[in-house]
Design a protein around this motif. Structure first.
Motif, short mmCIF file in Angstrom:
data_model
loop_
_atom_site.label_atom_id
_atom_site.label_comp_id
_atom_site.label_asym_id
_atom_site.label_seq_id
_atom_site.Cartn_x
_atom_site.Cartn_y
_atom_site.Cartn_z
N ALA A 70 -7.03 0.71 3.52
CA ALA A 70 -6.28 0.40 2.12
C ALA A 70 -5.55 -0.82 2.04
N ALA A 71 -4.54 -0.73 3.13
CA ALA A 71 -3.80 -2.08 3.13
C ALA A 71 -4.45 -3.52 3.38
N HIS A 93 -5.31 5.17 5.26
CA HIS A 93 -4.20 4.11 4.68
C HIS A 93 -4.12 2.78 5.23
N ILE A 103 -2.69 5.35 -3.42
CA ILE A 103 -4.34 5.42 -3.04
C ILE A 103 -4.84 6.73 -2.66
N CYS A 137 0.93 -1.24 0.07
CA CYS A 137 -0.09 -0.07 -0.05
C CYS A 137 0.82 1.22 -0.01
#
Length: 92
Positions: free
Chosen positions: A21-22, A18, A9, A4
């Motif tokens: 998203a990971a 963040h 992103i 990521c």
């Protein structure tokens, strides 16, 4: 496994988006990402925040000494190549 990158992103570290998203890159399963690794060179956004989020950290020192507080990185390396070598050497 997922990688990521903030710029990819559109969410800056260390905001929650963040990490979300990971997790999505790990098939949306937070357990698969538990104990994941954060690699970076910024003590504030890459190391301290990720330590607080439960990720293990690799800090690319780039010739600097760690003087950024109590939450030290798990692994200290010189550069990205050494970080990759460190990750390859880990057993899961």
């Amino acid at each position: 496994m997922g990688v990521c990158i903030s710029e990819d992103i559109g969410v800056r570290k260390p905001t929650r988006g963040h990490f979300e998203a990971a997790i999505a890159l790990c098939d949306g399963d937070a357990k698969k990402c538990a104990g994941g690794w954060m690699v970076g060179d910024n003590p504030d956004t890459d190391i301290t925040g990720e330590n607080a989020a439960g990720l293990r950290t690799i800090w690319m020192a780039k010739g600097r000494r760690w003087t950024y507080g109590l939450r030290e990185p798990h692994i200290v390396v010189r550069d990205a190549a050494e970080a990759i070598d460190a990750l390859h050497g880990l057993t899961f």
